[in-house]
Design an enzyme around this catalytic site. Structure first.
Site, PDB file in Angstrom:
ATOM      1  N   GLN A 120     -84.462  -4.049  33.561  1.00  8.96           N
ATOM      2  CA  GLN A 120     -85.565  -2.814  34.107  1.00  8.96           C
ATOM      3  C   GLN A 120     -86.956  -3.954  34.140  1.00  8.96           C
ATOM      4  O   GLN A 120     -87.467  -4.505  33.408  1.00  8.96           O
ATOM      5  CB  GLN A 120     -85.585  -1.672  32.145  1.00  8.96           C
ATOM      6  CG  GLN A 120     -86.604  -1.215  33.011  1.00  8.96           C
ATOM      7  CD  GLN A 120     -86.132   0.567  32.483  1.00  8.96           C
ATOM      8  OE1 GLN A 120     -85.153   1.220  31.904  1.00  8.96           O
ATOM      9  NE2 GLN A 120     -87.017   0.905  31.510  1.00  8.96           N
ATOM     10  N   VAL A 121     -87.446  -3.290  34.883  1.00  6.20           N
ATOM     11  CA  VAL A 121     -88.712  -3.727  35.580  1.00  6.20           C
ATOM     12  C   VAL A 121     -89.686  -2.868  35.303  1.00  6.20           C
ATOM     13  O   VAL A 121     -89.518  -1.272  35.661  1.00  6.20           O
ATOM     14  CB  VAL A 121     -89.170  -4.322  37.037  1.00  6.20           C
ATOM     15  CG1 VAL A 121     -90.148  -4.655  37.369  1.00  6.20           C
ATOM     16  CG2 VAL A 121     -87.444  -5.287  37.424  1.00  6.20           C
ATOM     17  N   ASP A 281     -78.632 -13.258  46.817  1.00  6.09           N
ATOM     18  CA  ASP A 281     -78.328 -11.609  46.011  1.00  6.09           C
ATOM     19  C   ASP A 281     -79.674 -11.178  47.153  1.00  6.09           C
ATOM     20  O   ASP A 281     -80.002 -10.397  46.788  1.00  6.09           O
ATOM     21  CB  ASP A 281     -78.316 -11.862  44.638  1.00  6.09           C
ATOM     22  CG  ASP A 281     -78.416 -10.376  44.218  1.00  6.09           C
ATOM     23  OD1 ASP A 281     -77.218  -9.469  44.783  1.00  6.09           O
ATOM     24  OD2 ASP A 281     -78.798 -10.013  42.807  1.00  6.09           O
TER      25      ASP A 281
HETATM   26  N1  LIG Z   1     -92.034  -9.250  41.415  1.00  5.49           N
HETATM   27  C1  LIG Z   1     -92.264  -8.115  41.765  1.00  5.49           C
HETATM   28  N2  LIG Z   1     -92.983  -6.970  42.555  1.00  5.49           N
HETATM   29  C2  LIG Z   1     -92.714  -5.862  43.082  1.00  5.49           C
HETATM   30  N3  LIG Z   1     -91.563  -5.520  42.535  1.00  5.49           N
HETATM   31  C3  LIG Z   1     -91.070  -5.696  42.637  1.00  5.49           C
HETATM   32  C4  LIG Z   1     -90.685  -7.193  41.624  1.00  5.49           C
HETATM   33  N4  LIG Z   1     -89.578  -7.457  41.158  1.00  5.49           N
HETATM   34  C5  LIG Z   1     -88.641  -7.089  40.423  1.00  5.49           C
HETATM   35  N5  LIG Z   1     -88.944  -5.674  42.170  1.00  5.49           N
HETATM   36  C6  LIG Z   1     -88.835  -4.820  41.474  1.00  5.49           C
HETATM   37  O1  LIG Z   1     -87.476  -4.197  41.141  1.00  5.49           O
HETATM   38  C7  LIG Z   1     -86.363  -4.197  41.469  1.00  5.49           C
HETATM   39  C8  LIG Z   1     -85.427  -5.093  40.834  1.00  5.49           C
HETATM   40  O2  LIG Z   1     -85.897  -6.246  40.418  1.00  5.49           O
HETATM   41  P1  LIG Z   1     -84.544  -7.570  40.407  1.00  5.49           P
HETATM   42  O3  LIG Z   1     -83.656  -7.607  41.546  1.00  5.49           O
HETATM   43  O4  LIG Z   1     -85.786  -8.083  40.497  1.00  5.49           O
HETATM   44  O5  LIG Z   1     -83.567  -6.572  39.041  1.00  5.49           O
HETATM   45  P2  LIG Z   1     -82.220  -6.900  38.328  1.00  5.49           P
HETATM   46  O6  LIG Z   1     -82.188  -6.563  37.284  1.00  5.49           O
HETATM   47  O7  LIG Z   1     -81.663  -7.905  39.377  1.00  5.49           O
HETATM   48  O8  LIG Z   1     -81.257  -5.579  40.066  1.00  5.49           O
HETATM   49  P3  LIG Z   1     -80.281  -6.417  41.074  1.00  5.49           P
HETATM   50  O9  LIG Z   1     -79.237  -5.229  40.240  1.00  5.49           O
HETATM   51  O10 LIG Z   1     -81.129  -5.458  42.259  1.00  5.49           O
HETATM   52  O11 LIG Z   1     -80.213  -7.083  41.358  1.00  5.49           O
HETATM   53  C9  LIG Z   1     -86.637  -4.838  42.812  1.00  5.49           C
HETATM   54  O12 LIG Z   1     -85.181  -4.351  43.874  1.00  5.49           O
HETATM   55  C10 LIG Z   1     -88.026  -4.423  43.394  1.00  5.49           C
HETATM   56  O13 LIG Z   1     -88.149  -3.621  43.576  1.00  5.49           O
END
Ligand SMILES: Nc1ncnc2c1ncn2[C@@H]1O[C@H](COP(=O)(O)OP(=O)(O)OP(=O)(O)O)[C@@H](O)[C@H]1O
Lengths: 452, 113
Positions: A120-121, A281
């Site tokens: 989660q971000v 990815d």
């Molecule tokens: N550095 C950043 N700046 C702005 N937005 C971000 C950043 N990192 C992540 N996000 C937002 O958060 C979302 C999810 O992040 P991320 O893709 O790294 O997570 P994940 O859990 O690996 O997701 P996925 O299942 O899509 O691979 C991204 O698609 C983006 O919209």
């Protein structure tokens, strides 16, 4: 934990049963039945959570191992899950650092920016300036995002991988799998997942990426804030801009989408053909265009690596596509581990020729996905096993094409590869060792012409 | 390394510019070489390469002419890649140390409790 495996089995069975009417209780034609089972499996995987969602994503890049119906279904897998309450995220941070978010960052936003199966971000701001591994310093107060692995994600994934090994055996006995090597596939799967569970791996790749593209101000990636990162928490620069899913807004703001499409595709070719490490990815949510006309690559959770030798062979195959040369494609695919049985070589070559001729769209641009995915299924039809890296690369290139075309429908992705392949192969021809070997011959020939 | 080779070919092409009609034809074909312009196969590759070398040659020619006029020509001198790589590795090491230092602080904090 026997209960987890029965939950898995029941979830799968229930979703397959729900598809029984569409499969007309087994009486429908084979493709209809397979499509119905595939849909049932996909829904069951979505329900079963992270490990299964990732397993589905892996299946979606292996048309050599699974039926077309299943591959297509898994490609449409959703990875958006309801967000966890901030309290749960705060306690992961607390467990990792011994203090809460309020002491680590100047501000921390409890409202999540995004929520996926593994992480989660959240947004935050830096309490103190930091000099990153590469690039300019981030000042105090800089906007950052904090990516946090969901509590329990690691344990549940590891547990599920164990169960999935058994389940794979069941799938292997259905007709969904053509030829299936469950142990190899799951080992590969487990390795990919372990890497994704340690966010530092992703952070290091982001640094490396920034370094690789240091001479290209149009291609950026988030800078990592290492003192505020652990295996389960990654703090990085907040990238301002629009996801490719929000492209209309970007266009309205005056972003040069045409230029960025070409540049972004070129940057990807450079990752593959020059560095041999690439973002594997890519999807429209992982790629941003920014107000100052740059492209930001995000989320380096899955990265493809090529050895120098593989890189050279891939370059040759790409050159074969650029220059429509079926023999070259066959020869170098063989070196990449695509072993076509002797009695199939002629048929595969013919199929390949047809594919190469059919890659041109009515508007004159070439369609990489048609070629790449067509090639994979051609090999599948002839019972040829596809080395795992090859499938991943082809899928990534097809994705890059899709993404670039969303920005700029007339782009010819194969044309963006041309300068790279031509240069690299030209350089290999100009290799001093080879020149030394060939030069005397050429000089002698020249002298012969002069003297006679 | 790649650029050196291109320069080498370019220089070679420049000195042969007048002589080789066959090469000129190849450049032309390579320039046009989209989906239609190419018959495919190894010849097409040579044409494509020739077209790129021709571009490099034009650059070389401009540089040489500029130098003949006594102008200062900035020869693009890429920084030593090996040195850059070491610089990156040192920076990366610093990142790891920052990371470990914070881990140490966390451990001490937990011990204090
Ligand atoms: N550095 C950043 N700046 C702005 N937005 C971000 C950043 N990192 C992540 N996000 C937002 O958060 C979302 C999810 O992040 P991320 O893709 O790294 O997570 P994940 O859990 O690996 O997701 P996925 O299942 O899509 O691979 C991204 O698609 C983006 O919209």
């Amino acid at each position: 934990m026997a209960s987890r495996s029965s939950v898995i089995v029941w979830t799968v069975l229930a979703h397959l049963a729900a598809e029984l009417p569409s499969a007309r209780f087994g009486l429908a034609s084979a493709p209809v039945r397979r499509a119905a089972w595939a849909r049932g499996l996909r829904r069951a995987f979505e329900r079963l959570g992270p490990a299964f969602i990732k397993l589905g994503q892996l299946i979606s890049v292996r048309p050599d191992e699974f039926s077309d119906e299943l591959v297509a279904e898994m490609r449409s897998m959703q990875d958006a899950v309801p967000p966890l309450p901030a309290e749960a995220i705060r306690s992961v941070i607390e467990a990792e650092f011994g203090v809460g978010p309020d002491e680590l960052w100047a501000t921390f936003d409890d409202e999540p920016l995004a929520s996926a199966s593994i992480a989660q971000v959240h947004r935050a701001t830096l309490a103190a300036a930091y000099r990153p591994v590469w690039g300019e310093s981030l000042p105090a107060g800089a906007d950052v995002v904090v990516k946090v692995v969901r509590p329990g994600a690691a344990a549940s994934i590891r547990g599920d991988v164990a169960v999935a090994r058994r389940l794979a055996g069941l799938i292997a006995r259905t007709r969904l799998a053509r030829r299936f090597d469950p142990v190899a596939l799951l080992d590969e799967f487990a390795t990919t997942l372990e890497r994704e569970l340690d966010l530092r791996v992703e952070g290091r790749f982001s640094d490396r990426f920034l370094f690789d593209f240091r001479d290209d101000p149009k291609v950026v990636a988030p800078r990592i804030v290492w003192p505020k990162s652990t295996a389960r928490v990654l703090t990085m620069e907040f990238m301002r801009g629009w996801r490719l899913t929000e492209i209309e807004a970007a266009k309205a703001a005056g972003v040069d989408c045409f230029g960025l499409a070409v540049h972004g595709a070129t940057a990807f070719m450079r990752q593959v053909f020059v560095y041999g490490r690439y973002h594997a990815d890519l999807h429209p949510a992982n790629l941003f265009v920014t107000p100052d006309n740059t492209i930001a690559y995000l989320d380096f959770g899955i990265v493809g690596y090529l050895t120098p030798e593989e890189r050279m062979n891939i370059t040759q195959v790409m050159a074969a596509l650029v220059y429509r040369d079926a023999d070259r494609a066959m020869r170098y695919s063989e070196r990449l581990g695509v072993h076509v049985p002797p009695d199939r070589v002629e048929a595969v070559r013919a199929g390949l020729g047809t594919l190469l001729d059919g890659t041109t769209r009515p508007d004159g641009t070439r369609d990489f996905a048609h070629f790449g995915l067509g090639f994979l299924s051609l090999l599948g039809e002839h019972g040829v096993r596809i080395p795992s890296g090859y499938g991943l690369l082809i899928k990534s290139l097809a994705t890059v094409e899709g993404v670039a075309r969303a920005l700029y429908p007339e782009i010819d992705i194969v044309a963006t590869a041309q300068p790279f392949t031509t240069r690299i192969l030209g350089a290999a021809m100009g290799d001093p060792a080879r020149l030394r070997e060939r030069m005397p011959e050429a000089v002698r020939a020249a002298l012969r012409v002069l003297l006679t | 390394m790649t650029d050196d080779v291109m320069r080498f070919f370019a220089a070679w092409m420049l000195t042969h510019e007048v002589a080789d009609e066959g090469l000129k034809a190849a450049v032309l074909r390579g320039d046009e070489g989209g989906a239609e312009g190419m018959s495919g196969g190894a010849d097409a590759f040579v044409d494509g390469l020739a077209a790129m070398v021709a571009e490099e040659k034009e650059k070389l020619k401009r540089d040489l002419e500029a130098r003949a006029r006594g102008e200062e020509v900035a020869i693009e001198q890429p920084r030593d890649p090996a040195l850059e790589e070491v610089r990156f590795e040192v920076a990366e090491l610093r990142g790891r140390l920052d990371n470990i230092e914070s881990l140490l602080e966390t451990l001490l904090r937990k011990l204090d409790r």
